[in-house]
Design a protein around this motif. Structure first.
Motif, PDB file in Angstrom:
ATOM      1  N   THR A   1       0.928  -0.973  -0.136  1.00  0.00           N
ATOM      2  CA  THR A   1      -0.111  -0.027  -0.035  1.00  0.00           C
ATOM      3  C   THR A   1       0.937   1.310  -0.054  1.00  0.00           C
ATOM      4  N   VAL A   2       0.606   2.114  -0.898  1.00  0.00           N
ATOM      5  CA  VAL A   2       1.359   3.381  -0.968  1.00  0.00           C
ATOM      6  C   VAL A   2       0.358   4.463  -0.892  1.00  0.00           C
ATOM      7  N   THR A   3       0.640   5.538   0.121  1.00  0.00           N
ATOM      8  CA  THR A   3      -0.262   6.557   0.282  1.00  0.00           C
ATOM      9  C   THR A   3       0.530   7.807   0.063  1.00  0.00           C
ATOM     10  N   VAL A   4       0.189   8.921  -0.715  1.00  0.00           N
ATOM     11  CA  VAL A   4       1.017  10.010  -1.161  1.00  0.00           C
ATOM     12  C   VAL A   4       0.117  11.158  -0.624  1.00  0.00           C
ATOM     13  N   SER A   5       0.757  12.218  -0.137  1.00  0.00           N
ATOM     14  CA  SER A   5       0.180  13.675   0.284  1.00  0.00           C
ATOM     15  C   SER A   5       0.962  14.765  -0.429  1.00  0.00           C
ATOM     16  N   GLN A   6       0.354  15.627  -0.812  1.00  0.00           N
ATOM     17  CA  GLN A   6       0.848  16.735  -1.621  1.00  0.00           C
ATOM     18  C   GLN A   6       2.011  16.596  -2.324  1.00  0.00           C
ATOM     19  N   ILE A   7       1.721  15.527  -3.410  1.00  0.00           N
ATOM     20  CA  ILE A   7       2.808  15.173  -4.408  1.00  0.00           C
ATOM     21  C   ILE A   7       2.810  16.062  -5.515  1.00  0.00           C
ATOM     22  N   ASN A   8       3.732  16.528  -6.234  1.00  0.00           N
ATOM     23  CA  ASN A   8       3.574  17.566  -7.343  1.00  0.00           C
ATOM     24  C   ASN A   8       4.342  16.778  -8.306  1.00  0.00           C
ATOM     25  N   PRO A   9       3.796  16.385  -9.300  1.00  0.00           N
ATOM     26  CA  PRO A   9       4.263  15.702 -10.697  1.00  0.00           C
ATOM     27  C   PRO A   9       5.368  16.331 -11.300  1.00  0.00           C
ATOM     28  N   ALA A  10       5.450  17.805 -11.376  1.00  0.00           N
ATOM     29  CA  ALA A  10       6.484  18.614 -11.716  1.00  0.00           C
ATOM     30  C   ALA A  10       7.595  18.588 -11.355  1.00  0.00           C
ATOM     31  N   THR A  11       7.785  17.951 -10.087  1.00  0.00           N
ATOM     32  CA  THR A  11       9.026  17.965  -9.376  1.00  0.00           C
ATOM     33  C   THR A  11       9.690  16.456  -9.719  1.00  0.00           C
ATOM     34  N   VAL A  12       8.945  15.663 -10.324  1.00  0.00           N
ATOM     35  CA  VAL A  12       9.137  14.415 -10.840  1.00  0.00           C
ATOM     36  C   VAL A  12       9.813  14.638 -12.267  1.00  0.00           C
ATOM     37  N   HIS A  13       9.264  15.206 -12.934  1.00  0.00           N
ATOM     38  CA  HIS A  13       9.567  15.276 -14.306  1.00  0.00           C
ATOM     39  C   HIS A  13       9.343  16.999 -14.572  1.00  0.00           C
ATOM     40  N   SER A  14      10.170  17.636 -15.349  1.00  0.00           N
ATOM     41  CA  SER A  14      10.187  19.099 -15.389  1.00  0.00           C
ATOM     42  C   SER A  14       9.095  19.490 -16.374  1.00  0.00           C
ATOM     43  N   GLN A  15       8.823  18.461 -17.324  1.00  0.00           N
ATOM     44  CA  GLN A  15       7.613  18.928 -18.551  1.00  0.00           C
ATOM     45  C   GLN A  15       6.114  18.491 -18.147  1.00  0.00           C
ATOM     46  N   VAL A  16       5.900  18.298 -16.935  1.00  0.00           N
ATOM     47  CA  VAL A  16       4.628  17.893 -16.222  1.00  0.00           C
ATOM     48  C   VAL A  16       4.161  19.172 -15.831  1.00  0.00           C
ATOM     49  N   ALA A  17       2.868  19.420 -15.945  1.00  0.00           N
ATOM     50  CA  ALA A  17       2.139  20.826 -15.257  1.00  0.00           C
ATOM     51  C   ALA A  17       2.177  20.602 -13.784  1.00  0.00           C
ATOM     52  N   PRO A  18       2.577  21.650 -13.060  1.00  0.00           N
ATOM     53  CA  PRO A  18       2.436  21.503 -11.547  1.00  0.00           C
ATOM     54  C   PRO A  18       0.982  21.345 -11.176  1.00  0.00           C
ATOM     55  N   ALA A  19       0.636  20.449 -10.049  1.00  0.00           N
ATOM     56  CA  ALA A  19      -0.188  20.256  -9.291  1.00  0.00           C
ATOM     57  C   ALA A  19      -0.134  19.488  -8.063  1.00  0.00           C
ATOM     58  N   MET A  20      -0.887  19.717  -6.985  1.00  0.00           N
ATOM     59  CA  MET A  20      -0.743  18.843  -5.747  1.00  0.00           C
ATOM     60  C   MET A  20      -1.730  17.952  -5.795  1.00  0.00           C
ATOM     61  N   LEU A  21      -1.185  16.443  -5.491  1.00  0.00           N
ATOM     62  CA  LEU A  21      -2.006  15.468  -5.410  1.00  0.00           C
ATOM     63  C   LEU A  21      -1.930  14.583  -4.076  1.00  0.00           C
ATOM     64  N   ASP A  22      -3.138  14.044  -3.712  1.00  0.00           N
ATOM     65  CA  ASP A  22      -3.202  13.020  -2.486  1.00  0.00           C
ATOM     66  C   ASP A  22      -3.635  11.881  -3.226  1.00  0.00           C
ATOM     67  N   GLY A  23      -3.296  10.770  -2.686  1.00  0.00           N
ATOM     68  CA  GLY A  23      -3.838   9.482  -3.146  1.00  0.00           C
ATOM     69  C   GLY A  23      -3.399   8.399  -2.636  1.00  0.00           C
ATOM     70  N   LYS A  24      -3.964   7.141  -2.919  1.00  0.00           N
ATOM     71  CA  LYS A  24      -3.595   5.869  -2.192  1.00  0.00           C
ATOM     72  C   LYS A  24      -3.578   4.738  -3.388  1.00  0.00           C
ATOM     73  N   LEU A  25      -2.496   3.882  -3.340  1.00  0.00           N
ATOM     74  CA  LEU A  25      -2.705   2.789  -4.266  1.00  0.00           C
ATOM     75  C   LEU A  25      -2.509   1.445  -3.467  1.00  0.00           C
ATOM     76  N   VAL A  26      -3.178   0.482  -3.725  1.00  0.00           N
ATOM     77  CA  VAL A  26      -3.256  -0.969  -3.151  1.00  0.00           C
ATOM     78  C   VAL A  26      -2.895  -1.819  -4.202  1.00  0.00           C
ATOM     79  N   ALA A  27      -1.865  -2.837  -4.010  1.00  0.00           N
ATOM     80  CA  ALA A  27      -1.734  -3.486  -5.166  1.00  0.00           C
ATOM     81  C   ALA A  27      -1.308  -4.816  -4.464  1.00  0.00           C
ATOM     82  N   ARG A  28      -1.290  -5.790  -5.317  1.00  0.00           N
ATOM     83  CA  ARG A  28      -0.856  -7.252  -5.217  1.00  0.00           C
ATOM     84  C   ARG A  28      -0.560  -8.055  -6.252  1.00  0.00           C
ATOM     85  N   ALA A  29       0.417  -8.885  -6.277  1.00  0.00           N
ATOM     86  CA  ALA A  29       0.676  -9.873  -7.183  1.00  0.00           C
ATOM     87  C   ALA A  29      -0.014 -11.127  -7.053  1.00  0.00           C
ATOM     88  N   GLU A  30      -0.668 -11.510  -8.071  1.00  0.00           N
ATOM     89  CA  GLU A  30      -1.252 -12.695  -8.176  1.00  0.00           C
ATOM     90  C   GLU A  30      -0.728 -13.698  -9.417  1.00  0.00           C
TER      91      GLU A  30
END
Length: 168
Positions: free
Chosen positions: A67-96
């Motif tokens: 489980t990954v939880t993110v708060s106030q992540i700005n995709p523009a800080t990951v790659h400079s060509q992405v428009a700035p925004a602040m995001l919150d979210g959650k990802l739950v994943a499993r391998a079968e």
């Protein structure tokens, strides 16, 4: 990391990383991973079975969940060509066997940068639930796809057949 920055500028968008976990026999249990990254905060919890077993040279494709939880992540800080925004979210994943099953939720953070890409869109939430099987040439099945704005909602399902292409 004294010099965090976008990946496309040969930097790592992580300021601080702390991991607590246990590796015993062939099981890795990450009780908590915390990172100040991409302008916000990331936490992860998960476990992997089959780490370090005989004839194993990579992470297993089954026997993990997280489980990954993110708060106030700005995709523009990951790659400079992405428009700035602040995001919150959650990802739950499993391998079968043969598939990765996931459930992801994303919404704008309460605080947005002045030039946020989300200002005109007014996206209030996005949710996707599905499975990916067959690797890069396989199928992405989205059993639930939802996006909401203050005055509209999109609901759907989607199957995408991915094809692998070899280059010479």
């Amino acid at each position: 990391n004294a010099l965090p920055g976008p990946l496309d500028r040969q930097r790592l968008p992580v300021q601080r990383l702390q991991i607590d976990g246990v590796l015993e026999a062939s099981r890795l249990n990450v009780t908590r991973l915390e990172a100040d990254a991409a302008g916000g905060h990331v936490t992860l919890q998960g476990h992997w079975v089959g780490i370090g077993t005989a004839n194993t040279t990579s992470l297993p494709t089954t026997g993990w969940q997280g489980t990954v939880t993110v708060s106030q992540i700005n995709p523009a800080t990951v790659h400079s060509q992405v428009a700035p925004a602040m995001l919150d979210g959650k990802l739950v994943a499993r391998a079968e066997p043969g598939a990765i099953v996931f459930d992801a939720q994303l919404q704008p953070a309460a605080r947005q940068p002045a030039n946020s890409a989300l200002q005109g869109l007014q996206l209030t939430s996005a949710h996707v639930q599905g499975r990916w099987h067959g690797g890069l040439g396989g199928t992405l099945q989205l059993q639930a796809l939802q996006a909401s704005t203050p005055d509209a909602r999109l609901d759907g399902q989607l199957d995408i057949e991915l094809t692998s292409r070899a280059t010479r």
